[in-house]
Design a protein around this motif. Structure first.
Motif, PDB file in Angstrom:
ATOM      1  N   SER A 141       4.814  -8.652 -19.287  1.00 26.96           N
ATOM      2  CA  SER A 141       5.685  -8.574 -18.098  1.00 26.96           C
ATOM      3  C   SER A 141       5.437  -7.282 -17.332  1.00 26.96           C
ATOM      4  CB  SER A 141       7.162  -8.680 -18.505  1.00 26.96           C
ATOM      5  OG  SER A 141       7.403  -9.911 -19.161  1.00 26.96           O
ATOM      6  N   ALA A 142       4.162  -7.009 -17.080  1.00 23.41           N
ATOM      7  CA  ALA A 142       3.791  -5.766 -16.408  1.00 23.41           C
ATOM      8  C   ALA A 142       4.245  -5.768 -14.947  1.00 23.41           C
ATOM      9  CB  ALA A 142       2.273  -5.574 -16.476  1.00 23.41           C
ATOM     10  N   VAL A 143       4.564  -4.593 -14.435  1.00 21.19           N
ATOM     11  CA  VAL A 143       4.943  -4.419 -13.038  1.00 21.19           C
ATOM     12  C   VAL A 143       3.678  -4.374 -12.184  1.00 21.19           C
ATOM     13  CG1 VAL A 143       6.144  -2.929 -11.391  1.00 21.19           C
ATOM     14  CG2 VAL A 143       7.005  -3.172 -13.727  1.00 21.19           C
ATOM     15  N   GLU A 144       3.680  -5.125 -11.079  1.00 20.09           N
ATOM     16  CA  GLU A 144       2.471  -5.223 -10.257  1.00 20.09           C
ATOM     17  C   GLU A 144       1.996  -3.864  -9.754  1.00 20.09           C
ATOM     18  OE1 GLU A 144       5.137  -7.145  -9.775  1.00 20.09           O
ATOM     19  OE2 GLU A 144       4.544  -9.262  -9.696  1.00 20.09           O
ATOM     20  N   ALA A 145       2.937  -2.978  -9.396  1.00 23.50           N
ATOM     21  CA  ALA A 145       2.562  -1.670  -8.860  1.00 23.50           C
ATOM     22  C   ALA A 145       1.762  -0.858  -9.874  1.00 23.50           C
ATOM     23  CB  ALA A 145       3.805  -0.894  -8.432  1.00 23.50           C
ATOM     24  N   ASN A 146       2.056  -1.032 -11.160  1.00 22.49           N
ATOM     25  CA  ASN A 146       1.329  -0.301 -12.197  1.00 22.49           C
ATOM     26  C   ASN A 146      -0.088  -0.822 -12.389  1.00 22.49           C
ATOM     27  OD1 ASN A 146       3.601   1.258 -12.675  1.00 22.49           O
ATOM     28  ND2 ASN A 146       4.350  -0.060 -14.328  1.00 22.49           N
ATOM     29  N   ILE A 147      -0.404  -1.952 -11.769  1.00 22.33           N
ATOM     30  CA  ILE A 147      -1.764  -2.489 -11.804  1.00 22.33           C
ATOM     31  C   ILE A 147      -2.508  -2.142 -10.519  1.00 22.33           C
ATOM     32  CG2 ILE A 147      -3.136  -4.598 -11.964  1.00 22.33           C
ATOM     33  CD1 ILE A 147      -0.867  -5.850 -13.563  1.00 22.33           C
ATOM     34  N   THR A 197      -5.278  -9.157  -5.760  1.00 26.76           N
ATOM     35  CA  THR A 197      -4.389 -10.154  -6.350  1.00 26.76           C
ATOM     36  C   THR A 197      -2.963  -9.649  -6.461  1.00 26.76           C
ATOM     37  OG1 THR A 197      -6.194 -11.176  -7.598  1.00 26.76           O
ATOM     38  CG2 THR A 197      -3.955 -11.519  -8.418  1.00 26.76           C
ATOM     39  N   TYR A 198      -2.784  -8.456  -7.015  1.00 29.02           N
ATOM     40  CA  TYR A 198      -1.427  -7.969  -7.274  1.00 29.02           C
ATOM     41  C   TYR A 198      -0.795  -7.335  -6.044  1.00 29.02           C
ATOM     42  CZ  TYR A 198      -2.284  -9.275 -12.055  1.00 29.02           C
ATOM     43  OH  TYR A 198      -2.547 -10.013 -13.178  1.00 29.02           O
ATOM     44  N   SER A 199      -1.596  -6.943  -5.053  1.00 29.49           N
ATOM     45  CA  SER A 199      -1.024  -6.563  -3.759  1.00 29.49           C
ATOM     46  C   SER A 199      -0.418  -7.781  -3.083  1.00 29.49           C
ATOM     47  CB  SER A 199      -2.095  -5.939  -2.861  1.00 29.49           C
ATOM     48  OG  SER A 199      -2.540  -4.702  -3.364  1.00 29.49           O
ATOM     49  N   SER A 200      -1.074  -8.933  -3.220  1.00 22.18           N
ATOM     50  CA  SER A 200      -0.525 -10.186  -2.682  1.00 22.18           C
ATOM     51  C   SER A 200       0.801 -10.504  -3.346  1.00 22.18           C
ATOM     52  CB  SER A 200      -1.514 -11.336  -2.902  1.00 22.18           C
ATOM     53  OG  SER A 200      -2.746 -11.090  -2.275  1.00 22.18           O
ATOM     54  N   ALA A 201       0.861 -10.324  -4.669  1.00 24.13           N
ATOM     55  CA  ALA A 201       2.105 -10.609  -5.394  1.00 24.13           C
ATOM     56  C   ALA A 201       3.234  -9.681  -4.942  1.00 24.13           C
ATOM     57  CB  ALA A 201       1.869 -10.468  -6.895  1.00 24.13           C
ATOM     58  N   ILE A 202       2.923  -8.402  -4.726  1.00 26.03           N
ATOM     59  CA  ILE A 202       3.936  -7.444  -4.275  1.00 26.03           C
ATOM     60  C   ILE A 202       4.465  -7.834  -2.898  1.00 26.03           C
ATOM     61  CG2 ILE A 202       4.278  -5.070  -3.488  1.00 26.03           C
ATOM     62  CD1 ILE A 202       2.408  -4.175  -5.725  1.00 26.03           C
ATOM     63  N   ALA A 203       3.553  -8.131  -1.971  1.00 19.04           N
ATOM     64  CA  ALA A 203       3.960  -8.463  -0.606  1.00 19.04           C
ATOM     65  C   ALA A 203       4.803  -9.730  -0.562  1.00 19.04           C
ATOM     66  CB  ALA A 203       2.724  -8.614   0.283  1.00 19.04           C
ATOM     67  N   LEU A 204       4.371 -10.772  -1.277  1.00 17.75           N
ATOM     68  CA  LEU A 204       5.096 -12.042  -1.237  1.00 17.75           C
ATOM     69  C   LEU A 204       6.428 -11.966  -1.974  1.00 17.75           C
ATOM     70  CD1 LEU A 204       2.086 -14.474  -1.710  1.00 17.75           C
ATOM     71  CD2 LEU A 204       3.539 -14.284   0.305  1.00 17.75           C
ATOM     72  N   ARG A 205       6.484 -11.226  -3.068  1.00 14.61           N
ATOM     73  CA  ARG A 205       7.743 -11.080  -3.790  1.00 14.61           C
ATOM     74  C   ARG A 205       8.772 -10.329  -2.936  1.00 14.61           C
ATOM     75  NH1 ARG A 205       8.892 -11.420  -9.083  1.00 14.61           N
ATOM     76  NH2 ARG A 205       6.692 -11.393  -9.668  1.00 14.61           N
ATOM     77  N   GLN A 206       8.326  -9.266  -2.273  1.00 16.15           N
ATOM     78  CA  GLN A 206       9.229  -8.499  -1.416  1.00 16.15           C
ATOM     79  C   GLN A 206       9.700  -9.343  -0.238  1.00 16.15           C
ATOM     80  OE1 GLN A 206      10.428  -5.600  -2.014  1.00 16.15           O
ATOM     81  NE2 GLN A 206      11.278  -4.884  -0.061  1.00 16.15           N
TER      82      GLN A 206
END
Length: 456
Positions: free
Chosen positions: A324-330, A381-390
């Motif tokens: 359950s890692a935080v996207e920002a830490n990736i 990939t994880y920048s996309s997840a951050i943007a869409l989650r926000q």
């Protein structure tokens, strides 16, 4: 089904009716349909039959994009074009999708299959045009064919995939689905040059049609998109269990506008996607001109680099999902690694240099390429997840707009990166400028964290 309930505004329930401040008249409370997702629903995945189809669309489209890279430069020159025109041809292979990205919300509003069908038809037609380049003897047919192939990619490919993940999958599975989609794209980019290497060995003529190393990619993928069109008719339309059917009434239109985190995420997507594009198109020229590699060896090298980054991304996806890692830490270490490892892509020794130094130079380039692609894949990939989650946390309108923004950012990054990469790499010392684009843009994305370390 337990996912939708009829909810009345709390104030209306408490008072029985809302009073108009002007007249004091009673106003009936307005019912609002919302989604209440329990813990089981949050773990629900998209229906596998449709998710597999979307993954294969991502895979084949990116394969179709990279299969032409090893021969695009020479194909364009054989028709009287230039290096910059070759870069333009590669750029519109995805960049043309920007024209239809703003239409994504309208095109996928009711169903996913009709826009996917249109995407398949145009991809088929564009590849046929690419195969007819030697018959017409016009470099502009290649550009027009690539633009036709990608015309609907922004709305019916990238944006549709993001929208489906956030409408058909629970919260806890979305980041993993986004990562899986990104890994399939990298797998496709790796298989494309491998297919290109195989297709260079096929050469024959049928009347005026020449099937050779230049035209084979077009003819091969025209058959692929026909097969995907047939498959589409058999794939079921998924239920949008997690989509907000009714937008909460609001007078504040700023709710649909992206905030600073979403804007940063879109910028990070564009930079990381552009870094991949700069590398992939410049590598096709650099390895053949500086290292003296054959087309076959160049194809195998590019394929191996994408395969490595895909495998690394899949390991990261599984690990992040389990922990359950935080996207920002990736994302942050990935961007820092992108800037750092791009330093391994500078300075190339001439072939006349001592053999040991030349081999060492090539080894450094291979290792640097693998690490750059791995970091770029994770950052995108994880920048996309951050943007869409926000965006999903703000409003449905913001989420829909951000889906389009993600598609737009990828298209801009890839098209500009391809244009600059191929145009610069063919110039004396241009490969260093191409590597400099990766380093400089990566550092630019990290600038906000120098002033606000806890920005995300």
């Amino acid at each position: 089904d337990g996912l939708q309930v009829l909810e009345l505004h709390g104030a209306a329930l408490a008072e029985g009716a809302a009073r108009s401040p002007a007249s004091g008249a009673a106003t009936a409370p307005t019912p609002r349909l919302v989604h209440l997702q329990d813990k089981d629903a949050e773990d629900q995945c998209m229906p596998w039959s449709f998710e597999l189809y979307l993954l294969m669309v991502q895979f084949f489209f990116m394969s179709n994009y990279t299969v032409v890279l090893p021969t695009a430069h020479e194909y364009m020159l054989s028709l009287g074009g230039s290096s910059w025109l070759a870069g333009c041809m590669v750029a519109v292979g995805i960049g043309a999708g920007m024209l239809t990205s703003p239409l994504a919300s309208w095109m996928i509003k009711r169903a996913y299959k009709p826009p996917l069908c249109a995407l398949m038809v145009l991809a088929f037609a564009g590849n046929v045009m690419y195969g007819l380049g030697q018959v017409v003897r016009s470099p502009w047919l290649l550009i027009f064919g690539q633009a036709t192939k990608s015309m609907l990619w922004g709305s019916c490919g990238a944006a549709l995939g993001s929208h489906a993940i956030y409408s058909c999958a629970g919260k806890k599975t979305r980041s993993s689905s986004m990562a899986l989609r990104g890994n399939f794209q990298f797998l496709g980019m790796g298989v494309g040059p491998l297919l290109g290497a195989i297709l260079t060995k096929i050469s024959f003529s049928i009347g005026l049609l020449n099937l050779d190393e230049y035209t084979n990619p077009g003819w091969f993928f025209s058959l692929v998109w026909l097969a995907m069109l047939v498959w589409l008719f058999l794939a079921p339309e998924p239920a949008r269990l997690f989509e907000d059917k009714v937008v909460p009434p609001t007078s504040d239109r700023l709710g649909a506008m992206p905030d600073s985190k979403i804007s940063w995420g879109l910028w990070s997507i564009m930079v990381s996607t552009g870094a991949v594009a700069v590398w992939e198109v410049s590598a096709t020229i650099l390895t053949q001109q500086y290292f003296g590699w054959s087309v076959m060896r160049c194809c195998l090298f590019i394929s191996a680099m994408f395969m490595f980054s895909m495998a690394s991304g899949e390991v990261l996806r599984i690990t992040a999902s389990r922990q359950s890692a935080v996207e920002a830490n990736i994302v942050l270490p990935s961007l820092a690694g992108l800037a750092l490892f791009s330093l391994m892509l500078y300075w190339y020794l001439p072939v006349s240099a001592p053999e040991g130094l030349v081999v060492g130079n090539q080894i450094i380039y291979v290792i640097g390429s693998a690490l750059v692609l791995t970091c770029a894949n994770a950052a995108r990939t994880y920048s996309s997840a951050i943007a869409l989650r926000q965006a999903a946390a703000r409003s449905k309108a913001c989420k829909d707009a951000t889906c389009i923004g993600v598609s737009f950012s990828m298209a801009i990054g890839r098209s500009l990166g391809a244009f600059l990469g191929m145009g610069l790499a063919a110039r004396p010392g241009g490969s260093n400028f191409a590597a400099g684009c990766i380093t400089g843009l990566s550092l630019l994305v990290l600038l906000p964290f120098t002033a606000a370390p806890n920005f995300l």
